[in-house]
Design a protein around this motif. Structure first.
Motif, PDB file in Angstrom:
ATOM      1  N   THR A  49       0.854  -1.180   0.000  1.00  0.00           N
ATOM      2  CA  THR A  49       0.000   0.000   0.000  1.00  0.00           C
ATOM      3  C   THR A  49       0.891   1.232   0.000  1.00  0.00           C
ATOM      4  O   THR A  49       2.054   1.179   0.407  1.00  0.00           O
ATOM      5  N   GLY A  50       0.361   2.362  -0.471  1.00  0.00           N
ATOM      6  CA  GLY A  50       1.154   3.586  -0.518  1.00  0.00           C
ATOM      7  C   GLY A  50       0.627   4.525  -1.582  1.00  0.00           C
ATOM      8  O   GLY A  50      -0.479   4.368  -2.094  1.00  0.00           O
ATOM      9  N   CYS A  51       1.453   5.506  -1.960  1.00  0.00           N
ATOM     10  CA  CYS A  51       1.038   6.423  -3.022  1.00  0.00           C
ATOM     11  C   CYS A  51       2.208   7.299  -3.447  1.00  0.00           C
ATOM     12  O   CYS A  51       3.315   7.204  -2.929  1.00  0.00           O
ATOM     13  N   VAL A  52       1.913   8.165  -4.423  1.00  0.00           N
ATOM     14  CA  VAL A  52       2.898   9.065  -5.017  1.00  0.00           C
ATOM     15  C   VAL A  52       2.827  10.426  -4.327  1.00  0.00           C
ATOM     16  O   VAL A  52       1.752  10.899  -3.975  1.00  0.00           O
ATOM     17  N   GLY A  53       3.989  11.055  -4.136  1.00  0.00           N
ATOM     18  CA  GLY A  53       4.039  12.384  -3.543  1.00  0.00           C
ATOM     19  C   GLY A  53       5.120  13.234  -4.185  1.00  0.00           C
ATOM     20  O   GLY A  53       6.119  12.709  -4.681  1.00  0.00           O
ATOM     21  N   ILE A  54       4.944  14.539  -4.163  1.00  0.00           N
ATOM     22  CA  ILE A  54       5.981  15.448  -4.646  1.00  0.00           C
ATOM     23  C   ILE A  54       7.181  15.426  -3.707  1.00  0.00           C
ATOM     24  O   ILE A  54       8.319  15.661  -4.110  1.00  0.00           O
ATOM     25  N   GLY A  55       6.938  15.123  -2.430  1.00  0.00           N
ATOM     26  CA  GLY A  55       8.012  14.959  -1.454  1.00  0.00           C
ATOM     27  C   GLY A  55       7.833  13.659  -0.702  1.00  0.00           C
ATOM     28  O   GLY A  55       6.707  13.183  -0.512  1.00  0.00           O
ATOM     29  N   ILE A  56       8.946  13.080  -0.268  1.00  0.00           N
ATOM     30  CA  ILE A  56       8.940  11.791   0.424  1.00  0.00           C
ATOM     31  C   ILE A  56       9.565  11.950   1.810  1.00  0.00           C
ATOM     32  O   ILE A  56      10.554  12.682   1.983  1.00  0.00           O
ATOM     33  N   CYS A  57       8.995  11.268   2.788  1.00  0.00           N
ATOM     34  CA  CYS A  57       9.508  11.281   4.155  1.00  0.00           C
ATOM     35  C   CYS A  57      10.173   9.947   4.468  1.00  0.00           C
ATOM     36  O   CYS A  57       9.681   8.886   4.068  1.00  0.00           O
ATOM     37  N   ALA A  58      11.270  10.000   5.208  1.00  0.00           N
ATOM     38  CA  ALA A  58      11.954   8.803   5.689  1.00  0.00           C
ATOM     39  C   ALA A  58      12.478   9.105   7.089  1.00  0.00           C
ATOM     40  O   ALA A  58      12.246  10.190   7.629  1.00  0.00           O
ATOM     41  N   THR A  59      13.153   8.160   7.688  1.00  0.00           N
ATOM     42  CA  THR A  59      13.667   8.357   9.037  1.00  0.00           C
ATOM     43  C   THR A  59      14.629   9.543   9.086  1.00  0.00           C
ATOM     44  O   THR A  59      15.693   9.508   8.460  1.00  0.00           O
ATOM     45  N   PRO A  92       0.532 -10.429  11.123  1.00  0.00           N
ATOM     46  CA  PRO A  92      -0.167 -11.631  10.647  1.00  0.00           C
ATOM     47  C   PRO A  92      -1.200 -11.243   9.584  1.00  0.00           C
ATOM     48  O   PRO A  92      -1.910 -10.250   9.720  1.00  0.00           O
ATOM     49  N   GLU A  93      -1.294 -12.040   8.525  1.00  0.00           N
ATOM     50  CA  GLU A  93      -2.198 -11.698   7.427  1.00  0.00           C
ATOM     51  C   GLU A  93      -3.655 -11.687   7.858  1.00  0.00           C
ATOM     52  O   GLU A  93      -4.499 -11.050   7.207  1.00  0.00           O
ATOM     53  N   SER A  94      -3.966 -12.347   8.952  1.00  0.00           N
ATOM     54  CA  SER A  94      -5.342 -12.316   9.459  1.00  0.00           C
ATOM     55  C   SER A  94      -5.683 -10.994  10.128  1.00  0.00           C
ATOM     56  O   SER A  94      -6.855 -10.731  10.427  1.00  0.00           O
ATOM     57  N   ASP A  95      -4.667 -10.141  10.357  1.00  0.00           N
ATOM     58  CA  ASP A  95      -4.887  -8.883  11.069  1.00  0.00           C
ATOM     59  C   ASP A  95      -4.947  -7.664  10.155  1.00  0.00           C
ATOM     60  O   ASP A  95      -4.996  -6.528  10.641  1.00  0.00           O
ATOM     61  N   PHE A  96      -4.932  -7.855   8.837  1.00  0.00           N
ATOM     62  CA  PHE A  96      -5.068  -6.711   7.930  1.00  0.00           C
ATOM     63  C   PHE A  96      -5.662  -7.157   6.601  1.00  0.00           C
ATOM     64  O   PHE A  96      -5.622  -8.333   6.249  1.00  0.00           O
ATOM     65  N   THR A  97      -6.209  -6.200   5.887  1.00  0.00           N
ATOM     66  CA  THR A  97      -6.673  -6.448   4.518  1.00  0.00           C
ATOM     67  C   THR A  97      -6.504  -5.179   3.698  1.00  0.00           C
ATOM     68  O   THR A  97      -6.855  -4.078   4.161  1.00  0.00           O
ATOM     69  N   VAL A  98      -5.922  -5.303   2.528  1.00  0.00           N
ATOM     70  CA  VAL A  98      -5.739  -4.176   1.616  1.00  0.00           C
ATOM     71  C   VAL A  98      -7.040  -3.963   0.843  1.00  0.00           C
ATOM     72  O   VAL A  98      -7.689  -4.924   0.423  1.00  0.00           O
ATOM     73  N   PHE A  99      -7.436  -2.697   0.667  1.00  0.00           N
ATOM     74  CA  PHE A  99      -8.655  -2.407  -0.085  1.00  0.00           C
ATOM     75  C   PHE A  99      -8.385  -1.335  -1.133  1.00  0.00           C
ATOM     76  O   PHE A  99      -7.449  -0.541  -1.007  1.00  0.00           O
ATOM     77  N   SER A 100      -9.222  -1.296  -2.165  1.00  0.00           N
ATOM     78  CA  SER A 100      -9.078  -0.300  -3.229  1.00  0.00           C
ATOM     79  C   SER A 100     -10.402  -0.177  -3.967  1.00  0.00           C
ATOM     80  O   SER A 100     -11.357  -0.929  -3.715  1.00  0.00           O
ATOM     81  N   GLY A 101     -10.465   0.766  -4.901  1.00  0.00           N
ATOM     82  CA  GLY A 101     -11.631   0.928  -5.741  1.00  0.00           C
ATOM     83  C   GLY A 101     -12.822   1.565  -5.064  1.00  0.00           C
ATOM     84  O   GLY A 101     -13.942   1.497  -5.580  1.00  0.00           O
ATOM     85  N   VAL A 140     -10.348   6.160  -3.076  1.00  0.00           N
ATOM     86  CA  VAL A 140      -9.484   5.946  -1.919  1.00  0.00           C
ATOM     87  C   VAL A 140      -9.102   4.475  -1.841  1.00  0.00           C
ATOM     88  O   VAL A 140      -9.802   3.597  -2.351  1.00  0.00           O
ATOM     89  N   SER A 141      -7.979   4.238  -1.200  1.00  0.00           N
ATOM     90  CA  SER A 141      -7.476   2.881  -1.012  1.00  0.00           C
ATOM     91  C   SER A 141      -6.670   2.856   0.277  1.00  0.00           C
ATOM     92  O   SER A 141      -6.445   3.881   0.905  1.00  0.00           O
ATOM     93  N   GLY A 142      -6.216   1.671   0.661  1.00  0.00           N
ATOM     94  CA  GLY A 142      -5.401   1.582   1.864  1.00  0.00           C
ATOM     95  C   GLY A 142      -5.444   0.210   2.480  1.00  0.00           C
ATOM     96  O   GLY A 142      -5.579  -0.797   1.775  1.00  0.00           O
ATOM     97  N   VAL A 143      -5.369   0.181   3.804  1.00  0.00           N
ATOM     98  CA  VAL A 143      -5.329  -1.100   4.512  1.00  0.00           C
ATOM     99  C   VAL A 143      -6.078  -0.965   5.833  1.00  0.00           C
ATOM    100  O   VAL A 143      -5.891  -0.004   6.571  1.00  0.00           O
ATOM    101  N   PHE A 144      -6.962  -1.923   6.098  1.00  0.00           N
ATOM    102  CA  PHE A 144      -7.675  -2.019   7.370  1.00  0.00           C
ATOM    103  C   PHE A 144      -6.920  -2.959   8.302  1.00  0.00           C
ATOM    104  O   PHE A 144      -6.356  -3.967   7.851  1.00  0.00           O
TER     105      PHE A 144
END
Length: 348
Positions: A41-51, A69-78, A148-152
């Motif tokens: 999951t993620g997206c495009v930005g004009i600026g990027i943040c890192a540590t 654990p894969e049972s603790d999240f789900t990616v969604f989109s559309g 919108v998209s992301g992860v629950f």
């Protein structure tokens, strides 16, 4: 979590500058081949943040791999309308929290953000809107545009999150009287432009073009005991009718105040946010973090040498962090502007 070592896991966060947007499908395919992570999951930005490092308006890519654990999240989109999706179930129950990315050109985006928040048990999500000179691509296991998209996540993924404002009020809260669409006619039964001139002072009142980059409208969040508010641009004035136009639809009876964008107050509020998070995570490890900051912040507000990102490391310590400079930041169930939203994933 993993930074630059041992890139294997279950879910990856990927943020990349818009110079790479056209290459994103190939980059994502290559990542899936080379890194043992299938969900992204993620997206495009004009600026990027890192540590402790920001990359604004230059080619950059930041990724963080998690081992939830894969049972603790789900990616969604559309998700493009509030009628098109039902709350997902994780382990038989609705999700607790979500990280959400959105396209600022999507119609009814505020309603979509509220819908996403309403699909969670906590009613709380964080994230950001893509910023790009291209199409503003998002990532949800594949490249996509719009909506919108992301992860629950379930409540088994421990998080702590806070928001920092980049503007500070310059006057009292007013009540909107006459209003139409995004045009404010009166405040406290006085012409809105008279109230604005009175609060910003004679110098700025004579140079409204300069004031537009320094003075903003703020809409206090209803039923919020922290004094939270959303900041919107001043987009025009009508000197004959003495009206003020802002970058948000408003209604009579709403509260409104004027605020200024100021580096000193932004730094002070950033430190307040970090102090609160430091207390929240006391006794627990920070496994990783996501930071979504407004394009109007960064070096222009905090100074050079990645001062904004270095503040986070100086107060909370060194940990993997990725994110981007957004065209709108998401916290709780609203879209903000000129804010920084920090979300931490916690360990024991």
């Amino acid at each position: 979590m993993a930074g630059s070592q041992a890139l294997t896991g279950t879910l990856g966060f990927l943020y990349l500058s818009d110079e790479f947007e056209n290459d994103l499908p190939d980059l994502l395919a290559e990542l899936k081949l080379r890194v043992d992570v299938q969900h992204w999951t993620g997206c495009v930005g004009i600026g990027i943040c890192a540590t402790a490092q920001e990359y604004l308006d230059q080619p950059a890519l930041a990724l963080m791999v998690t081992d939830f654990p894969e049972s603790d999240f789900t990616v969604f989109s559309g998700m493009t309308t509030v009628l098109s999706t039902q709350p997902p179930l994780l382990n038989g129950v609705p999700p607790y929290f979500a990280i959400v990315h959105g396209d600022p050109a999507t119609s009814a985006l505020p309603e979509l953000v509220q819908h996403c928040a309403g699909m969670t048990q906590s009613g709380f999500i964080t994230g950001g809107l893509s910023s790009s000179r291209g199409k503003g691509a998002q990532i949800a296991d594949k490249t996509l545009h719009g909506g919108v998209s992301g992860v629950f996540f379930t409540d088994q993924v421990a998080i702590a999150t806070r928001l920092s404002q980049g503007c500070s009020p310059i006057g009292p809260v007013h009540i909107i009287g006459e209003a139409h669409s995004n045009v404010v006619g009166t405040l406290d039964d006085r012409p809105a432009l008279d109230v604005l001139y009175e609060e910003i002072g004679e110098v700025l009142a004579r140079d409204l073009q300069r004031a537009a980059g320094y003075i903003f409208a703020a809409l206090p969040v209803q039923n919020d005991d922290r004094g939270d508010y959303t900041v919107r641009n001043l987009i025009g004035v009508g000197t004959d009718q003495k009206v003020v136009a802002i970058g948000e639809y408003i209604e009579p009876g709403q509260a409104l105040m004027f605020c200024k964008r100021d580096g000193g107050s932004a730094r002070e509020d950033m430190l307040r946010m970090l102090d609160e998070l430091e207390k929240l995570v006391a006794g627990r490890s920070i496994r990783g973090g996501l930071y979504f900051s407004c394009l109007g912040r960064g070096e222009g507000l905090f100074g050079p040498d990645s001062a904004e990102l270095r503040l986070i490391e100086s107060r909370l310590g060194h940990f993997p962090l990725v994110g981007f400079f957004a065209n709108g930041e998401i916290s709780h169930d609203k879209i903000y502007g000129y804010t920084g939203v920090l979300t931490l994933f916690l360990g024991d």
